[in-house]
Design a protein around this motif. Structure first.
Motif, mmCIF file in Angstrom:
data_model
loop_
_atom_site.group_PDB
_atom_site.id
_atom_site.type_symbol
_atom_site.label_atom_id
_atom_site.label_comp_id
_atom_site.label_asym_id
_atom_site.label_seq_id
_atom_site.Cartn_x
_atom_site.Cartn_y
_atom_site.Cartn_z
ATOM 1 N N ARG A 149 0.729 -1.120 -0.161
ATOM 2 C CA ARG A 149 -0.029 -0.098 -0.137
ATOM 3 C C ARG A 149 0.997 1.270 -0.407
ATOM 4 N NH1 ARG A 149 -5.347 0.047 0.519
ATOM 5 N NH2 ARG A 149 -5.167 2.249 1.555
ATOM 6 N N ARG A 150 2.038 1.100 -0.136
ATOM 7 C CA ARG A 150 2.835 2.370 0.020
ATOM 8 C C ARG A 150 2.942 3.095 -1.428
ATOM 9 N NH1 ARG A 150 4.811 2.478 4.947
ATOM 10 N NH2 ARG A 150 4.946 0.555 5.933
ATOM 11 N N ASN A 151 1.823 3.502 -1.823
ATOM 12 C CA ASN A 151 1.582 4.402 -3.033
ATOM 13 C C ASN A 151 1.179 5.732 -2.752
ATOM 14 O OD1 ASN A 151 0.526 5.376 -5.750
ATOM 15 N ND2 ASN A 151 0.088 3.255 -6.150
ATOM 16 N N PRO A 152 1.780 6.636 -3.047
ATOM 17 C CA PRO A 152 1.465 8.107 -2.691
ATOM 18 C C PRO A 152 0.370 8.737 -3.645
ATOM 19 C CG PRO A 152 3.801 7.957 -2.920
ATOM 20 C CD PRO A 152 3.361 7.008 -3.103
ATOM 21 N N LEU A 153 0.530 8.058 -4.806
ATOM 22 C CA LEU A 153 -0.509 8.501 -5.951
ATOM 23 C C LEU A 153 -1.786 8.198 -6.093
ATOM 24 C CD1 LEU A 153 2.036 7.817 -9.158
ATOM 25 C CD2 LEU A 153 1.695 10.222 -7.665
ATOM 26 N N ASP A 154 -2.154 6.945 -5.316
ATOM 27 C CA ASP A 154 -3.334 6.388 -5.743
ATOM 28 C C ASP A 154 -4.015 5.605 -4.240
ATOM 29 O OD1 ASP A 154 -3.492 6.222 -8.479
ATOM 30 O OD2 ASP A 154 -1.886 4.690 -8.298
ATOM 31 N N THR A 155 -3.301 5.605 -3.099
ATOM 32 C CA THR A 155 -3.791 5.090 -1.614
ATOM 33 C C THR A 155 -4.256 6.311 -0.814
ATOM 34 O OG1 THR A 155 -1.931 5.046 -0.671
ATOM 35 C CG2 THR A 155 -2.417 3.151 -2.091
ATOM 36 N N THR A 156 -4.821 6.109 0.266
ATOM 37 C CA THR A 156 -5.119 7.116 1.236
ATOM 38 C C THR A 156 -4.050 7.207 2.195
ATOM 39 O OG1 THR A 156 -6.540 5.555 2.387
ATOM 40 C CG2 THR A 156 -7.797 6.884 0.772
ATOM 41 N N GLN A 157 -3.045 6.250 2.257
ATOM 42 C CA GLN A 157 -2.098 6.264 3.003
ATOM 43 C C GLN A 157 -2.572 6.023 4.474
ATOM 44 O OE1 GLN A 157 1.450 6.978 2.251
ATOM 45 N NE2 GLN A 157 -0.063 6.448 0.374
ATOM 46 N N SER A 158 -3.646 5.009 4.349
ATOM 47 C CA SER A 158 -4.336 4.307 5.673
ATOM 48 C C SER A 158 -3.810 3.111 5.460
ATOM 49 C CB SER A 158 -5.790 4.664 5.780
ATOM 50 O OG SER A 158 -6.442 4.144 4.759
ATOM 51 N N ARG A 159 -4.181 2.285 6.778
ATOM 52 C CA ARG A 159 -4.034 0.849 6.380
ATOM 53 C C ARG A 159 -2.207 0.587 5.913
ATOM 54 N NH1 ARG A 159 -9.162 0.918 4.497
ATOM 55 N NH2 ARG A 159 -8.511 0.019 2.339
ATOM 56 N N LEU A 160 -1.487 1.353 6.254
ATOM 57 C CA LEU A 160 -0.099 0.894 6.211
ATOM 58 C C LEU A 160 0.556 0.257 7.457
ATOM 59 C CD1 LEU A 160 1.187 4.495 4.837
ATOM 60 C CD2 LEU A 160 0.684 2.394 3.769
ATOM 61 N N ILE A 161 1.126 -0.842 7.390
ATOM 62 C CA ILE A 161 1.765 -1.594 8.389
ATOM 63 C C ILE A 161 2.959 -0.992 8.763
ATOM 64 C CG2 ILE A 161 2.534 -3.874 8.841
ATOM 65 C CD1 ILE A 161 0.538 -4.948 6.987
ATOM 66 N N HIS A 162 3.377 -1.104 9.986
ATOM 67 C CA HIS A 162 4.477 -0.390 10.449
ATOM 68 C C HIS A 162 5.892 -0.887 9.835
ATOM 69 C CE1 HIS A 162 7.621 0.846 13.548
ATOM 70 N NE2 HIS A 162 7.059 1.447 13.997
ATOM 71 N N PRO A 163 6.821 -0.140 9.467
ATOM 72 C CA PRO A 163 7.615 -0.565 8.510
ATOM 73 C C PRO A 163 8.793 -1.686 9.160
ATOM 74 C CG PRO A 163 7.878 1.684 8.588
ATOM 75 C CD PRO A 163 6.739 1.395 9.482
ATOM 76 N N ASN A 164 8.733 -1.605 10.560
ATOM 77 C CA ASN A 164 9.577 -2.592 11.061
ATOM 78 C C ASN A 164 8.781 -3.810 11.120
ATOM 79 O OD1 ASN A 164 11.366 -0.773 11.735
ATOM 80 N ND2 ASN A 164 11.081 -0.484 14.076
ATOM 81 N N PHE A 165 7.364 -3.874 11.264
ATOM 82 C CA PHE A 165 6.782 -5.201 11.393
ATOM 83 C C PHE A 165 6.697 -5.468 9.790
ATOM 84 C CE2 PHE A 165 5.343 -4.330 15.399
ATOM 85 C CZ PHE A 165 4.808 -5.252 15.984
ATOM 86 N N GLU A 166 6.460 -4.815 8.885
ATOM 87 C CA GLU A 166 6.484 -5.150 7.500
ATOM 88 C C GLU A 166 7.819 -5.584 7.088
ATOM 89 O OE1 GLU A 166 3.882 -3.613 4.211
ATOM 90 O OE2 GLU A 166 5.280 -2.202 4.412
ATOM 91 N N GLU A 167 8.870 -5.210 7.349
ATOM 92 C CA GLU A 167 10.067 -5.854 6.975
ATOM 93 C C GLU A 167 10.251 -7.294 7.657
ATOM 94 O OE1 GLU A 167 14.968 -5.161 7.881
ATOM 95 O OE2 GLU A 167 13.400 -3.734 8.446
ATOM 96 N N GLU A 168 9.742 -7.506 8.798
ATOM 97 C CA GLU A 168 9.810 -9.007 9.507
ATOM 98 C C GLU A 168 8.848 -9.896 8.826
ATOM 99 O OE1 GLU A 168 10.722 -12.086 11.836
ATOM 100 O OE2 GLU A 168 11.857 -10.410 11.427
ATOM 101 N N MET A 169 7.523 -9.264 8.290
ATOM 102 C CA MET A 169 6.680 -10.153 7.553
ATOM 103 C C MET A 169 7.180 -10.487 6.224
ATOM 104 S SD MET A 169 3.585 -7.831 8.213
ATOM 105 C CE MET A 169 2.333 -8.466 7.092
ATOM 106 N N ILE A 170 7.878 -9.602 5.637
ATOM 107 C CA ILE A 170 8.578 -10.308 4.226
ATOM 108 C C ILE A 170 9.670 -11.068 4.539
ATOM 109 C CG2 ILE A 170 10.098 -9.346 2.517
ATOM 110 C CD1 ILE A 170 8.380 -6.692 2.595
#
Length: 310
Positions: A149-170
């Motif tokens: 969801r890290r798309n400043p052109l099209d998303t509302t910038q909501s429902r962004l997972i915390h970067p530290n958690f997202e890195e661990e998820m990947i």
């Protein structure tokens, strides 16, 4: 957009209709006029409107002279052209916003109704049929997609997972792929090319048609693209696997503040599409725009997707 019939009749009174400005063009023949909720929005056009339009198209397929009046707005033309280039080029009359057209002939007007979509997911069957007849493409089954969801052109910038958690998820996705012998390429997707330009609908069609699994938070980049996945899997194991993360009662105000209800997912009307569906909820204490997930529960969800079936 606007249209009117030659010599219109008022159905509820004997008064003539109000005088309208001169039309920009006159259309002669048989037409279906289709309007819809959030038409042209990438996600809502694909998963909300296309199944209903596919049903109408199939019900009028007996007469190839019928044309379809569609609003050329936002991503609508891009989406229809990707689904069926021949239909977009030869069966659609594209109407610009605020354009006034006069129809001299027969016309049927349809409006996409969300309650019909919600209560009858079998409209998806008609979209599957259209997908096969339209731009059909065999799946290479060589992609696993994580949507961030890290798309400043099209998303509302909501429902962004915390970067530290997202890195661990990947990291955990890669570990699970190794554990279960998944040889696909892991693609981190947000609707943009590496140079930050917006992906076309066709770009996204190609990517998602090759997917074996789609993982990520609820949003148009997730559910709006599931309809590009394989519409005709050969068996249950051949279905694309979906792991959707969405808000529940504990996080509703943070994950979907403008929605009605405490759980927001498009599974209700997309469940007729042939995918294997898994889900989990954001963890209690999540706040916009830094949402959290239970990492152990996320690992369990990956095991459920790729591990031995119980």
């Amino acid at each position: 957009f606007f249209f009117f019939l030659t010599d219109p009749k008022c159905l509820v009174c004997f008064d003539p209709p109000p005088v309208l400005p001169s039309p920009t063009r006159v259309l002669t023949g048989k037409f279906v006029v289709f309007t819809a909720y959030m038409w042209g929005h990438y996600g809502h056009s694909t998963h909300d409107s296309l199944p209903w339009l596919a049903y109408i198209k199939e019900m009028t397929s007996h007469d190839p002279s019928i044309k379809y009046l569609l609003l050329d707005y936002r991503r609508a033309k891009d989406i229809i052209w990707t689904l069926d280039p021949h239909f977009a080029a030869h069966r659609v009359v594209w109407i610009k916003l605020n354009e006034l057209s006069e129809i001299n002939g027969q016309v049927i007007t349809f409006k996409d109704l969300t309650h019909t979509r919600n209560n009858n997911p079998r409209f998806m069957d008609f979209l599957r049929l259209w997908s096969v007849k339209g731009r059909n493409r065999l799946s290479k089954r060589n992609k696993i997609i994580y949507y961030n969801r890290r798309n400043p052109l099209d998303t509302t910038q909501s429902r962004l997972i915390h970067p530290n958690f997202e890195e661990e998820m990947i990291r955990r996705i890669k570990a699970a792929m190794t554990k279960y012998g998944r040889t696909e390429e892991l693609v981190i997707y947000n609707g943009l090319h590496p140079d930050k330009h917006r992906m076309s609908a066709l770009d996204q069609f190609v990517l998602f048609r090759d997917a074996t699994a789609v993982i990520g938070p609820h949003g148009s980049g997730m559910t709006g693209n599931l309809l590009w996945t394989n519409p005709l899997p050969k068996d249950c194991d051949d279905r694309v696997k979906v792991l959707e993360i969405f808000g529940g009662e504990d996080t509703a105000k943070e994950t979907s503040p403008n929605a009605v209800g405490t759980v927001v997912t498009h599974w209700y009307w997309m469940r007729a599409w042939p995918f294997e569906y898994h889900h989990m909820m954001f963890a209690r204490g999540s706040t916009r725009p830094a949402l959290f997930v239970d990492l152990e529960a996320f690992s369990d969800a990956l095991d459920s997707m790729w591990g031995p079936k119980q």
